[in-house]
Design an enzyme around this catalytic site. Structure first.
Site, PDB file in Angstrom:
ATOM      1  N   CYS A   1       9.569   4.145  -9.565  1.00 37.16           N
ATOM      2  CA  CYS A   1       8.130   4.132  -9.277  1.00 37.16           C
ATOM      3  C   CYS A   1       7.369   4.831 -10.398  1.00 37.16           C
ATOM      4  CB  CYS A   1       7.908   4.842  -7.939  1.00 37.16           C
ATOM      5  SG  CYS A   1       6.192   5.133  -7.503  1.00 37.16           S
TER       6      CYS A   1
ATOM      7  N   THR B   1       5.359   7.177  -9.941  1.00 39.04           N
ATOM      8  CA  THR B   1       5.474   8.607  -9.653  1.00 39.04           C
ATOM      9  C   THR B   1       6.749   9.178 -10.255  1.00 39.04           C
ATOM     10  OG1 THR B   1       4.228   8.332  -7.598  1.00 39.04           O
ATOM     11  CG2 THR B   1       5.550  10.330  -7.810  1.00 39.04           C
TER      12      THR B   1
ATOM     13  N   HIS C   1       6.082   9.952 -13.782  1.00 37.33           N
ATOM     14  CA  HIS C   1       5.337  11.214 -13.906  1.00 37.33           C
ATOM     15  C   HIS C   1       6.281  12.414 -13.753  1.00 37.33           C
ATOM     16  CE1 HIS C   1       1.239   9.783 -14.266  1.00 37.33           C
ATOM     17  NE2 HIS C   1       1.416   8.958 -13.254  1.00 37.33           N
TER      18      HIS C   1
ATOM     19  N   HIS D   1      12.568   7.405  -4.374  1.00 38.18           N
ATOM     20  CA  HIS D   1      12.048   7.291  -3.010  1.00 38.18           C
ATOM     21  C   HIS D   1      11.858   5.839  -2.558  1.00 38.18           C
ATOM     22  CE1 HIS D   1       8.511   7.538  -5.675  1.00 38.18           C
ATOM     23  NE2 HIS D   1       7.932   6.722  -4.812  1.00 38.18           N
TER      24      HIS D   1
ATOM     25  N   CYS E   1       6.155  18.499   9.523  1.00 38.99           N
ATOM     26  CA  CYS E   1       6.746  19.419  10.494  1.00 38.99           C
ATOM     27  C   CYS E   1       6.815  18.790  11.880  1.00 38.99           C
ATOM     28  CB  CYS E   1       5.943  20.716  10.538  1.00 38.99           C
ATOM     29  SG  CYS E   1       4.309  20.569  11.325  1.00 38.99           S
TER      30      CYS E   1
ATOM     31  N   CYS F   1       0.009  16.542  11.636  1.00 37.91           N
ATOM     32  CA  CYS F   1       1.076  15.653  12.104  1.00 37.91           C
ATOM     33  C   CYS F   1       0.694  14.996  13.427  1.00 37.91           C
ATOM     34  CB  CYS F   1       2.388  16.418  12.248  1.00 37.91           C
ATOM     35  SG  CYS F   1       3.192  16.801  10.670  1.00 37.91           S
TER      36      CYS F   1
ATOM     37  N   CYS G   1       0.093  17.669   6.133  1.00 40.43           N
ATOM     38  CA  CYS G   1       0.867  18.759   6.743  1.00 40.43           C
ATOM     39  C   CYS G   1       1.181  19.796   5.666  1.00 40.43           C
ATOM     40  CB  CYS G   1       2.154  18.198   7.340  1.00 40.43           C
ATOM     41  SG  CYS G   1       3.336  19.439   7.901  1.00 40.43           S
TER      42      CYS G   1
ATOM     43  N   GLU H   1      -7.093  -4.873 -17.401  1.00 40.47           N
ATOM     44  CA  GLU H   1      -5.737  -4.618 -17.896  1.00 40.47           C
ATOM     45  C   GLU H   1      -5.624  -5.088 -19.344  1.00 40.47           C
ATOM     46  OE1 GLU H   1      -2.597  -3.521 -19.000  1.00 40.47           O
ATOM     47  OE2 GLU H   1      -2.676  -3.067 -16.841  1.00 40.47           O
TER      48      GLU H   1
ATOM     49  N   ARG I   1       0.888  -8.196 -18.750  1.00 41.77           N
ATOM     50  CA  ARG I   1       0.513  -7.769 -17.401  1.00 41.77           C
ATOM     51  C   ARG I   1      -0.762  -8.458 -16.933  1.00 41.77           C
ATOM     52  NH1 ARG I   1       2.238  -1.352 -16.775  1.00 41.77           N
ATOM     53  NH2 ARG I   1       4.480  -1.764 -16.924  1.00 41.77           N
TER      54      ARG I   1
ATOM     55  N   GLY J   1      -4.197   6.476  -8.367  1.00 42.18           N
ATOM     56  CA  GLY J   1      -3.328   6.865  -9.482  1.00 42.18           C
ATOM     57  C   GLY J   1      -3.121   8.361  -9.552  1.00 42.18           C
TER      58      GLY J   1
END
Length: 344
Positions: free
Chosen positions: A40, A42, A45, A62, A92, A98, A106, A195, A200, A262
């Site tokens: 991803c 992320t 990053h 993930h 939690c 939550c 949370c 873009e 792309r 982003g």
């Protein structure tokens, strides 16, 4: 002690594929044997040291899918061998946020693959309540897209985008392309994309963009022309660049809003024209991840072929090649998604 192979990010820019202990699970957890895990934005990053650097060293990843390998003593409804995906956002479960379904707010939230060990490994431990059964006939490369699709489902939901609303998507990388397809599904029109990358940009057209702007200097003029001079109802920033966030505010109409998606560096900020924001009744709506129902909706949409996925599933590399895969992605290839095959 049982061991597994895992890609440990030891420090920014450096993975080491190691033998590490298989995660232990508690009575309410499930152990997932990972088949595929997507890379991803992320993750890039994190790899670059711009995000979640305090979690290193750890195992990122993930966007994973796999099969149930083991379940805790109190787990019901999951069977060993069952194909699954997972909501990676662990709250939690009892605080104000939550209880309201705002798990991402949370104070104790942690995300699998971002704040705790994730799916760039042969096994990952997940609270069983977050494990979602998947169609047994679905291919792993498709199911590994559930989490990123859930992110754009949530962004569209939070922005209340609907029929005939004009939308600008800034950036047509992997998540930007999914935003385009999501906008098509909810009936947005016109869908305008900015873009500069020609490969792309071509993929954005195939994904359903009505107008693709390849020179950012033309964006304000062309967006105005496409919206009868008003500006866009919504602008989605899908890159994480402060300059693009600043541009987003210039592209929305009076009464419009910026969908902040982003990920930027922690200290990044942009000047906000306060008086103009007040007088025009503009707003900003943040969205960062798909949770709960977003995951179920994403899985349903993928199952029924509502997303074009060919550009997302063509690049698969073994776990041993994860370092070179990340370095290649940093070069912004035309391919939209690379997935790690943890079984190879």
């Amino acid at each position: 002690m049982d061991m597994m192979r895992a890609a440990v990010l030891t420090h920014p820019g450096r993975f080491e594929v190691r033998e590490v202990p298989i995660p232990r699970i508690g009575p309410d957890d499930a152990l997932i044997r990972v088949d595929r895990c997507g890379i991803c934005g992320t993750d890039i990053h994190i790899f670059s040291g711009h995000y979640a650097a305090d979690t290193l060293p750890f195992i990122p990843g993930h966007e994973f899918t796999g099969t149930v390998s083991r379940v805790g003593d109190r787990v019901q409804g999951l069977q060993v061998g069952q194909r699954v995906v997972a909501d990676v956002n662990v709250g939690c479960g009892h605080c104000f946020f939550c209880r309201r379904g705002e798990v991402l707010n949370c104070q104790a939230v942690s995300q699998i693959g971002i704040h705790r060990d994730g799916g760039f490994a042969e096994f990952v431990a997940v609270p069983a309540r977050l494990v979602i059964p998947a169609p047994g006939e679905a291919k792993p490369e498709l199911l590994a897209l559930t989490e990123p699709v859930a992110c754009v489902v949530r962004a569209a939901r939070k922005s209340a985008i609907g029929f005939g609303m004009s939308v600008v998507v800034l950036g047509a990388g992997p998540i930007g392309n999914l935003h385009i397809q999501m906008m098509r599904l909810v009936g947005a029109a016109p869908i305008i994309v900015v873009e500069p990358s020609q490969p792309r940009a071509e993929l954005a057209k195939k994904a359903g963009a009505d107008l693709v702007i390849t020179d950012p200097k033309d964006a304000r003029r062309l967006v105005a022309e496409a919206t009868e001079g008003r500006g866009a109802d919504v602008v989605i920033e899908s890159v994480g660049a402060p300059a693009l966030y600043a541009e987003a505010f210039r592209l929305i109409r009076p009464g419009g809003h910026v969908a902040a998606f982003g990920i930027t560096s922690p200290d990044d900020s942009v000047p906000l024209p306060l008086l103009e924001t007040v007088l025009r009744e503009n707003s900003v709506k943040g969205s960062v991840a798909g949770i709960g129902q977003d995951m179920h909706d994403a899985l349903t949409l993928l199952k029924h072929g509502r997303f074009q996925v060919d550009a997302f599933i063509g690049s698969v590399v073994p776990l041993s090649a994860i370092q070179s895969a990340f370095e290649t992605i940093q070069g912004r290839p035309a391919v939209l998604k690379t997935q790690i095959d943890t079984t190879a």
